[in-house]
Design a protein around this motif. Sequence first.
Motif, PDB file in Angstrom:
ATOM      1  N   ASP A 117       1.271  18.332  14.569  1.00  0.00           N
ATOM      2  CA  ASP A 117      -0.457  18.452  14.004  1.00  0.00           C
ATOM      3  C   ASP A 117      -1.466  18.851  15.312  1.00  0.00           C
ATOM      4  OD1 ASP A 117       0.273  17.739  11.756  1.00  0.00           O
ATOM      5  OD2 ASP A 117      -0.529  15.967  11.641  1.00  0.00           O
ATOM      6  N   THR A 118      -0.692  18.834  16.511  1.00  0.00           N
ATOM      7  CA  THR A 118      -1.441  19.184  17.563  1.00  0.00           C
ATOM      8  C   THR A 118      -2.083  20.768  17.549  1.00  0.00           C
ATOM      9  OG1 THR A 118      -0.695  17.842  19.292  1.00  0.00           O
ATOM     10  CG2 THR A 118      -1.645  19.642  20.017  1.00  0.00           C
ATOM     11  N   GLY A 119      -3.418  20.871  17.680  1.00  0.00           N
ATOM     12  CA  GLY A 119      -4.056  22.244  17.475  1.00  0.00           C
ATOM     13  C   GLY A 119      -4.698  22.273  16.121  1.00  0.00           C
ATOM     14  N   ILE A 162     -16.572  24.596  24.415  1.00  0.00           N
ATOM     15  CA  ILE A 162     -15.112  24.481  24.163  1.00  0.00           C
ATOM     16  C   ILE A 162     -14.782  24.704  22.661  1.00  0.00           C
ATOM     17  CG2 ILE A 162     -13.031  23.002  24.493  1.00  0.00           C
ATOM     18  CD1 ILE A 162     -14.208  22.313  27.467  1.00  0.00           C
ATOM     19  N   THR A 163     -15.397  23.718  22.077  1.00  0.00           N
ATOM     20  CA  THR A 163     -15.010  23.969  20.562  1.00  0.00           C
ATOM     21  C   THR A 163     -15.129  25.037  19.899  1.00  0.00           C
ATOM     22  OG1 THR A 163     -17.405  22.707  20.022  1.00  0.00           O
ATOM     23  CG2 THR A 163     -15.470  21.264  20.493  1.00  0.00           C
ATOM     24  N   ARG A 164     -16.267  25.775  20.508  1.00  0.00           N
ATOM     25  CA  ARG A 164     -16.442  27.000  19.878  1.00  0.00           C
ATOM     26  C   ARG A 164     -15.434  28.159  20.106  1.00  0.00           C
ATOM     27  NH1 ARG A 164     -22.107  26.019  21.605  1.00  0.00           N
ATOM     28  NH2 ARG A 164     -21.878  27.412  23.359  1.00  0.00           N
ATOM     29  N   LEU A 165     -14.643  27.857  21.045  1.00  0.00           N
ATOM     30  CA  LEU A 165     -13.599  29.068  21.466  1.00  0.00           C
ATOM     31  C   LEU A 165     -12.835  29.512  20.487  1.00  0.00           C
ATOM     32  CD1 LEU A 165     -12.589  27.790  25.288  1.00  0.00           C
ATOM     33  CD2 LEU A 165     -13.867  29.854  24.343  1.00  0.00           C
ATOM     34  N   THR A 166     -12.676  28.320  19.563  1.00  0.00           N
ATOM     35  CA  THR A 166     -11.463  28.783  18.332  1.00  0.00           C
ATOM     36  C   THR A 166     -12.294  29.415  17.265  1.00  0.00           C
ATOM     37  OG1 THR A 166     -12.055  26.674  17.093  1.00  0.00           O
ATOM     38  CG2 THR A 166     -10.114  26.931  18.892  1.00  0.00           C
ATOM     39  N   VAL A 167     -13.736  29.765  17.261  1.00  0.00           N
ATOM     40  CA  VAL A 167     -14.412  30.386  16.062  1.00  0.00           C
ATOM     41  C   VAL A 167     -14.334  31.899  16.044  1.00  0.00           C
ATOM     42  CG1 VAL A 167     -16.562  30.624  15.280  1.00  0.00           C
ATOM     43  CG2 VAL A 167     -16.146  28.387  16.138  1.00  0.00           C
ATOM     44  N   SER A 168     -14.217  32.551  17.197  1.00  0.00           N
ATOM     45  CA  SER A 168     -14.434  33.907  17.249  1.00  0.00           C
ATOM     46  C   SER A 168     -12.979  34.596  17.044  1.00  0.00           C
ATOM     47  CB  SER A 168     -14.536  34.511  18.823  1.00  0.00           C
ATOM     48  OG  SER A 168     -14.396  35.933  18.895  1.00  0.00           O
ATOM     49  N   ARG A 169     -13.106  35.708  16.071  1.00  0.00           N
ATOM     50  CA  ARG A 169     -11.868  36.715  15.553  1.00  0.00           C
ATOM     51  C   ARG A 169     -11.992  38.090  16.299  1.00  0.00           C
ATOM     52  NH1 ARG A 169     -10.903  32.145  14.979  1.00  0.00           N
ATOM     53  NH2 ARG A 169     -10.024  31.290  13.160  1.00  0.00           N
ATOM     54  N   ALA A 181      -8.758  30.092  29.595  1.00  0.00           N
ATOM     55  CA  ALA A 181      -9.446  28.688  29.913  1.00  0.00           C
ATOM     56  C   ALA A 181      -8.652  27.780  30.372  1.00  0.00           C
ATOM     57  CB  ALA A 181     -10.529  28.512  28.971  1.00  0.00           C
ATOM     58  N   GLU A 182      -7.641  27.372  29.395  1.00  0.00           N
ATOM     59  CA  GLU A 182      -6.831  26.254  29.788  1.00  0.00           C
ATOM     60  C   GLU A 182      -5.953  26.314  30.939  1.00  0.00           C
ATOM     61  OE1 GLU A 182      -3.312  23.560  29.634  1.00  0.00           O
ATOM     62  OE2 GLU A 182      -3.269  25.880  29.440  1.00  0.00           O
ATOM     63  N   SER A 183      -5.430  27.499  31.030  1.00  0.00           N
ATOM     64  CA  SER A 183      -4.516  27.802  32.301  1.00  0.00           C
ATOM     65  C   SER A 183      -5.355  27.477  33.687  1.00  0.00           C
ATOM     66  CB  SER A 183      -4.074  29.283  32.316  1.00  0.00           C
ATOM     67  OG  SER A 183      -4.747  30.082  32.121  1.00  0.00           O
ATOM     68  N   GLU A 184      -6.700  28.152  33.469  1.00  0.00           N
ATOM     69  CA  GLU A 184      -7.388  28.171  34.755  1.00  0.00           C
ATOM     70  C   GLU A 184      -8.044  26.613  34.936  1.00  0.00           C
ATOM     71  OE1 GLU A 184      -8.978  30.426  36.789  1.00  0.00           O
ATOM     72  OE2 GLU A 184      -8.542  32.169  35.819  1.00  0.00           O
ATOM     73  N   ALA A 185      -8.199  25.867  33.993  1.00  0.00           N
ATOM     74  CA  ALA A 185      -8.563  24.277  34.215  1.00  0.00           C
ATOM     75  C   ALA A 185      -7.471  23.584  34.748  1.00  0.00           C
ATOM     76  CB  ALA A 185      -9.111  23.958  32.978  1.00  0.00           C
ATOM     77  N   ARG A 186      -6.226  23.916  34.266  1.00  0.00           N
ATOM     78  CA  ARG A 186      -5.207  23.155  34.671  1.00  0.00           C
ATOM     79  C   ARG A 186      -4.558  23.563  36.016  1.00  0.00           C
ATOM     80  NH1 ARG A 186      -0.408  25.356  33.604  1.00  0.00           N
ATOM     81  NH2 ARG A 186      -1.270  26.599  31.493  1.00  0.00           N
ATOM     82  N   VAL A 187      -4.717  24.820  36.433  1.00  0.00           N
ATOM     83  CA  VAL A 187      -4.469  25.002  38.044  1.00  0.00           C
ATOM     84  C   VAL A 187      -5.351  24.599  38.683  1.00  0.00           C
ATOM     85  CG1 VAL A 187      -4.178  27.043  39.629  1.00  0.00           C
ATOM     86  CG2 VAL A 187      -3.191  27.323  37.259  1.00  0.00           C
ATOM     87  N   LEU A 188      -6.751  24.658  38.476  1.00  0.00           N
ATOM     88  CA  LEU A 188      -7.910  24.075  39.163  1.00  0.00           C
ATOM     89  C   LEU A 188      -7.556  22.391  39.472  1.00  0.00           C
ATOM     90  CD1 LEU A 188     -10.509  23.936  40.504  1.00  0.00           C
ATOM     91  CD2 LEU A 188     -11.532  23.373  38.273  1.00  0.00           C
ATOM     92  N   HIS A 189      -7.293  21.870  38.452  1.00  0.00           N
ATOM     93  CA  HIS A 189      -6.783  20.466  38.349  1.00  0.00           C
ATOM     94  C   HIS A 189      -5.698  20.176  39.511  1.00  0.00           C
ATOM     95  CE1 HIS A 189      -5.193  16.680  36.549  1.00  0.00           C
ATOM     96  NE2 HIS A 189      -6.351  16.356  36.849  1.00  0.00           N
ATOM     97  N   LEU A 267      -9.180  21.236  26.272  1.00  0.00           N
ATOM     98  CA  LEU A 267      -8.800  22.837  26.037  1.00  0.00           C
ATOM     99  C   LEU A 267      -7.206  22.843  25.516  1.00  0.00           C
ATOM    100  CD1 LEU A 267     -10.251  24.602  28.822  1.00  0.00           C
ATOM    101  CD2 LEU A 267     -10.794  25.246  26.688  1.00  0.00           C
ATOM    102  N   ASP A 268      -6.383  21.600  26.040  1.00  0.00           N
ATOM    103  CA  ASP A 268      -5.374  21.805  25.364  1.00  0.00           C
ATOM    104  C   ASP A 268      -5.245  21.003  23.965  1.00  0.00           C
ATOM    105  OD1 ASP A 268      -2.174  20.837  26.314  1.00  0.00           O
ATOM    106  OD2 ASP A 268      -3.005  19.300  25.169  1.00  0.00           O
ATOM    107  N   LEU A 269      -6.080  20.307  23.873  1.00  0.00           N
ATOM    108  CA  LEU A 269      -6.118  19.828  22.238  1.00  0.00           C
ATOM    109  C   LEU A 269      -6.287  20.993  21.162  1.00  0.00           C
ATOM    110  CD1 LEU A 269      -8.061  16.759  22.671  1.00  0.00           C
ATOM    111  CD2 LEU A 269      -5.656  16.822  22.286  1.00  0.00           C
ATOM    112  N   LEU A 270      -7.079  22.019  21.612  1.00  0.00           N
ATOM    113  CA  LEU A 270      -7.249  23.066  20.686  1.00  0.00           C
ATOM    114  C   LEU A 270      -6.080  24.150  20.361  1.00  0.00           C
ATOM    115  CD1 LEU A 270     -10.413  24.714  22.462  1.00  0.00           C
ATOM    116  CD2 LEU A 270     -10.275  22.998  20.725  1.00  0.00           C
TER     117      LEU A 270
END
Length: 285
Positions: A117-119, A162-169, A181-189, A267-270
């Motif tokens: 169910d993730t995502g 962040i939640t709006r990221l999945t809206v665009s087509r 975005a997810e990879s950028e945030a993960r590498v920053l962390h 972001l990972d949860l999306l």
Amino acid sequence: MHLTLSAEGQTWPIRLSGKAERTQRALLSALPMALQLHTPKIAGSHIYWHAPFVEDVEGATHVLAAKAGAFIYWPVRQFLEITFAPLQAENAEITVLGQLEAPVEGIAALAATLKRDTGRRTLTGELAVVDAGTPAGAPSSPLPAPLVEARKALWEKCPDDITRLTVSRAIMHPAGPVFVAESEARVLHELLWWLRAARAQRDETVLRQTAAIVLDKTATRLRDFCHMEDTSAVLFRFSAAMEDSSLGFDPLIDEAILVAGRIGAWLDLLIPWNDLNEAFRRALD
């Protein structure tokens, strides 16, 4: 001391080991803790959620040596986890906090639901302490209130940008912006954790400058490529704070790690990781 993990209408007991006292104090001060559960992408046989504290490894145990049902803290990734079977090959030192006091099959079943169910939806839960009186609460931060409040707001609620990221087509949306975005945030962390670990070996001015650069770089990418104005503004604020030598580096880098980790977690949860992996396999096969 015992904790309870609750999710999907079920509750599991966890016994703390009595070791790793520093990490346990940080954990207990954060309880009760609302959870958003994440599915693993590499190691496989565990469930995890992000820890709202930063602590170094304590009583280092190799992650592959953790027994089924182990309750662990993985510092550099800032995860709290419960394992239910041997993990796939990874190389890391972790802190063992305790042990699940229930059959691991229940966690394995929860993990299967989480994987599926993730995502599609966010599986939530709670970690709480049993009969421990009033928790001490986290110590107050010496940093300016706007920085601390920005971190607290990020942990309280997923930002709208962040939640709006999945809206665009639009072309290659939403996958492109979400993955970037997810990879950028993960590498920053991860980079901020590396800078924190280098405090005893590197000049503080160099560490501050490097942290400011990587924060600024990530914020720019999130703003200019992913249109995340509010989230990037928080990172820009921390980038500027790194240049202020009147602010203690230790609490500042910890707050920055908490911010970057939480952005990556939301972001990972999306991302429907299992669906994507199955599609990748089909394409290759």
